[in-house]
Write a protein that holds these residues in place. Structure first.
Motif, PDB file in Angstrom:
ATOM      1  N   ASP A 148     -20.001   9.415 -13.196  1.00  0.00           N
ATOM      2  CA  ASP A 148     -19.344   9.030 -11.947  1.00  0.00           C
ATOM      3  C   ASP A 148     -18.202   9.997 -11.678  1.00  0.00           C
ATOM      4  O   ASP A 148     -17.134   9.915 -12.303  1.00  0.00           O
ATOM      5  CB  ASP A 148     -18.809   7.593 -12.033  1.00  0.00           C
ATOM      6  CG  ASP A 148     -19.933   6.582 -12.086  1.00  0.00           C
ATOM      7  OD1 ASP A 148     -21.057   6.940 -11.705  1.00  0.00           O
ATOM      8  OD2 ASP A 148     -19.685   5.446 -12.510  1.00  0.00           O
ATOM      9  N   TYR A 274     -19.328   4.945  -2.964  1.00  0.00           N
ATOM     10  CA  TYR A 274     -20.296   5.833  -3.614  1.00  0.00           C
ATOM     11  C   TYR A 274     -20.967   6.685  -2.546  1.00  0.00           C
ATOM     12  O   TYR A 274     -21.441   6.174  -1.538  1.00  0.00           O
ATOM     13  CB  TYR A 274     -21.355   5.025  -4.364  1.00  0.00           C
ATOM     14  CG  TYR A 274     -22.397   5.905  -5.013  1.00  0.00           C
ATOM     15  CD1 TYR A 274     -22.062   6.722  -6.085  1.00  0.00           C
ATOM     16  CD2 TYR A 274     -23.698   5.941  -4.535  1.00  0.00           C
ATOM     17  CE1 TYR A 274     -22.998   7.549  -6.668  1.00  0.00           C
ATOM     18  CE2 TYR A 274     -24.645   6.763  -5.114  1.00  0.00           C
ATOM     19  CZ  TYR A 274     -24.293   7.559  -6.183  1.00  0.00           C
ATOM     20  OH  TYR A 274     -25.224   8.382  -6.757  1.00  0.00           O
ATOM     21  N   ARG A 280     -18.053   9.422  -6.692  1.00  0.00           N
ATOM     22  CA  ARG A 280     -17.341   8.202  -6.341  1.00  0.00           C
ATOM     23  C   ARG A 280     -16.085   8.592  -5.584  1.00  0.00           C
ATOM     24  O   ARG A 280     -15.174   9.211  -6.131  1.00  0.00           O
ATOM     25  CB  ARG A 280     -16.949   7.428  -7.600  1.00  0.00           C
ATOM     26  CG  ARG A 280     -18.125   6.934  -8.415  1.00  0.00           C
ATOM     27  CD  ARG A 280     -18.693   5.668  -7.845  1.00  0.00           C
ATOM     28  NE  ARG A 280     -19.830   5.187  -8.622  1.00  0.00           N
ATOM     29  CZ  ARG A 280     -20.496   4.079  -8.359  1.00  0.00           C
ATOM     30  NH1 ARG A 280     -20.138   3.331  -7.339  1.00  0.00           N
ATOM     31  NH2 ARG A 280     -21.520   3.708  -9.091  1.00  0.00           N
TER      32      ARG A 280
END
Length: 752
Positions: A148, A274, A280
């Motif tokens: 992420d 997202y 992210r």
């Protein structure tokens, strides 16, 4: 004196003549008052009679159907129905306002509860379950991202105004005017969903940005591995859009509106949304796609980023740039409609759509990046909670060369519609992997990697390990061996007779000729002569880690291996006989730190065969390309190269693995379901893919000679014919003794 009881005369008006208007009657003069009479004794006054008054009409509205029932049968029925309806509406009204009051109390209580649990807004900007991994190539340039990605906190004040306007125009044009939910937006979404044939809350949800933030925060519930849920299940529950979930969003959204300012809510949204490709937040997405901060994006770039919100994977520009640009064009139109862009600015933005940065556009190294992620410690790679920087051996120029070569061969030499697959690995002699292609689909992440995960029979590509064992035991490239029918009795299976690919036998041949032409019976004879255990040990020490065949078919590649292992084993031949451990990670550190947590400088291990044996084997493999089955792998400008073809039984697998003085490259080709290849051998398409790859890899590089030793000329009057001696194959002590004797004799005779 007149009596008190005397009646007074009655005054009457004069009669009026008919037809004439009435005239005022003359009042008679009042008589003069007389002297008061003598008072009589007081008498008790009679009680005053009360006069019954008619009650005033009530101001209260009479109920419908009130009063006495009317006369008549039908009139009475209508009157009864009217009274019943009035009573029902009265009950409904009473229940409704009481229910609304209860719901408002519950809503107020739930809102107050959520309000009490909310932390400061900045604490909610980065609550990722996983950290990010940024991969750098050998030059230090970014080529891949995993995990992420989080580019750092960006606020509603510091983000580009174009991006802020694009988000509001796209997601919630009344963001600064509503109180967390938008009944008008929900009604509009329901109307659109019903018109398009979906359920009322399926598709368009009518959610405000505040409600989307509530969803991103999962209504304040953090992910916990102890809950028994996977991360994917947790995120799916957070994104669910049922009616009950929508109801639960309302008090949480109102709590957000109470606790934070509009810009703070937007800041949380900017950092948590997202946006595809593991990004992210808008800062990470901007860096990922455009190589710049979200504070610097232009209107077309802002529109492209905002367009990702509705479907991040579908509209990711790394997935389909043209589709992402069309979505951005729609958003530019919305920005123009709502006054965020002038007509001129919108026209300029439409004429100059956003494009990807150089790193994002290449999308190279997906298979390599996945392999590095799997080869490192999981707590610092696939399961990291920190932001990690990994420097690797990856070479983007070589990767592009391999991908172009594969594409070229399949476009020009393979029939359209073929489902055949191929894989490529390129590495240096010390095991540093420079490029990796795990299949025909190039721009991937998390896909099946045929270079590292597919276990396939190696076929004749295994034969160099047989000859390496023999050369290390003192045999020489010009020693003779018999190519003739051979039958070996295998306990439990019966007699087994290997045959050559051509079906012919060639009598006495040198070891070089046997390898050069990939003859089968000489390889089996030699394996039986030097001992299968010795062959197995050489292959294992070179890095073939899988369980190998027990029978004599070991020499013909009946065992399985991966392309990465085979390429690394050949790298051991190139580097002079030492094993290598293929590696891709050279340095791992945490983001912001300068001191590496781990690293690797090379992959060379222990010596497997002597340098003499390795250099003589290199010569023999050089002859494979120069004069043998690998002729289609010849490089331009007579650049020296060595290699070996490999084709398994029924042509289910085709290999070509070889090297120059600079790099080793391995090629595998076949079907995932083991369907036999049609008209393909290792010396065919795999050799051509190898040539196309290495030709591109060596562009602009000076020629270097192979590290090989040419054998001395063989004396024709004293040939050495190697016969099959199965009784020695399981006697390692005798084999070692013979090796020492041969080395001593070789030194005496000047053969070294």
């Amino acid at each position: 004196m007149s009596s008190d009881n005397r009646k007074r005369p009655v005054l009457r008006a004069d009669p009026r003549p008919a037809g004439r208007p009435a005239k005022a009657a003359k009042a008679k003069p009042k008589p003069k008052p007389k002297a008061p009479p003598r008072k009589a004794p007081a008498k008790k006054a009679a009680p005053r009679k009360s006069v019954a008054r008619k009650p005033a009409p009530s101001r209260k509205r009479r109920r419908s159907g009130g009063g006495p029932p009317p006369r008549g049968f039908f009139a009475r029925i209508g009157w009864s129905i009217k009274r019943l309806i009035g009573w029902i509406f009265g009950v409904i009204f009473a229940i409704t306002w009481r229910g609304i009051a209860v719901l408002l109390l519950i809503l107020a209580g739930a809102t107050a509860y959520h309000y009490s649990t909310l932390p400061p807004a900045l604490d909610l900007t980065d609550a990722r379950v996983r950290g990010s991994v940024t991969l750098l190539d050998r030059e230090g340039d970014v080529y891949a991202w995993r995990g992420d990605q989080f580019g750092g906190i960006i606020t509603a004040d510091t983000v580009s105004p174009h991006l802020k306007n694009a988000i509001i125009a796209t997601e919630d044009r009344r963001f600064y005017r509503h109180f967390g939910i938008s009944p008008r937006g929900i009604a509009s979404a329901v109307r659109i969903n019903l018109r398009e044939g979906r359920g009322p809350l399926s598709g368009h949800g009518g959610s405000t940005i505040t409600q989307q933030v509530a969803k991103l925060l999962c209504l304040g519930t953090d992910f916990s591995p102890e809950s028994g849920q996977t991360e994917a299940e947790y995120e799916a529950e957070c994104r669910s859009g049922g009616i009950w979930r929508k109801v639960k969003e309302i008090p949480y959204s109102m709590a957000l509106e109470t606790a934070y300012t509009k810009d703070e809510i937007l800041t949380i949204y900017l950092n948590r949304a997202y946006l595809g490709a593991g990004a992210r937040g808008f800062e990470a997405a901007s860096q990922r796609y455009f190589g710049k901060s979200a504070a610097e994006v232009t209107p077309p770039e802002a529109a492209m980023l905002a367009g990702l919100l509705v479907a991040p994977t579908r509209f990711a520009p790394t997935n389909d740039l043209a589709r992402s640009q069309r979505r951005a064009a729609t958003i530019i139109g919305l920005m123009q409609e709502q006054g965020y862009l002038s007509d001129t600015e919108a026209a300029v933005a439409q004429a100059n759509p956003a494009t990807l940065s150089a790193a994002a556009e290449r999308l190279a190294g997906g298979y390599f990046a996945d392999w590095v992620m799997d080869s490192g410690p999981s707590f610092l790679t696939s399961e990291t909670t920190e932001d990690v920087i990994i420097r690797t051996t990856f070479d983007q120029r070589i990767q592009n060369a391999a991908e172009e070569a594969l594409q070229y061969v399949f476009d020009t030499k393979v029939s359209k519609g073929s489902k055949a697959q191929a894989a490529i690995v390129v590495m240096s002699a010390d095991g540093a992997v420079r490029a990796m292609v795990g299949g025909r689909k190039l721009q991937v992440s998390g896909a099946f990697n045929r270079a590292t995960q597919a276990l396939r029979q190696t076929g004749s590509a295994f034969k160099p390990f047989v000859y390496a064992a023999a050369l290390d035991l003192g045999y020489r490239p010009n020693d003779l061996i018999l190519d003739a029918p051979l039958t070996i009795n295998i306990p439990g299976s019966g007699p087994w007779s290997p045959r050559n690919y051509t079906g012919n036998f060639y009598g006495e041949v040198t070891l070089t000729e046997a390898l050069m032409n990939s003859l089968n019976t000489p390889a089996v004879r030699l394996s039986e002569e030097v001992g299968r255990e010795n062959v197995r040990k050489v292959a294992t020490d070179f890095g073939i880690a899988r369980k190998m065949a027990d029978g004599p078919a070991l020499a013909l590649g009946a065992s399985e291996s991966t392309l990465l292992e085979m390429t690394a084993a050949y790298a051991g031949i190139l580097n002079g006989g030492s094993s290598v451990a293929p590696y891709g990670l050279t340095e791992l550190r945490l983001l912001g730190d300068t001191t590496p947590l781990m690293g690797q400088a090379g992959g060379i291990g222990e010596r497997v065969v002597s340098q003499r044996a390795a250099q003589e084997l290199t010569y023999m493999m050089y002859r494979v390309i120069a004069d043998g089955t690998g002729g289609r792998a010849k490089l331009p400008e007579n650049r020296q190269a060595a290699g070996k073809t490999g084709t398994t039984q029924a042509a289910r697998d085709a290999w070509f693995v070889g090297f120059t003085a600079d790099y080793v490259a391995g090629i595998w080709m076949g079907y995932d379901d083991n369907t036999p290849l049609t008209g393909v051998t290792g010396g065919g398409l795999p050799a051509e893919i190898w040539r196309e790859t290495m030709t591109r890899v060596h562009e602009g590089r000076p020629q270097k000679p192979l590290p090989m030793t040419l054998p001395p000329a063989r004396a024709p009057e004293a040939p050495q014919v190697v016969q099959s001696r199965p009784d020695t194959r399981e006697d390692p002590i005798r084999n070692a003794a013979e090796r020492v004797i041969r080395d001593v004799l070789g030194q005496i005779l000047g053969r070294n």
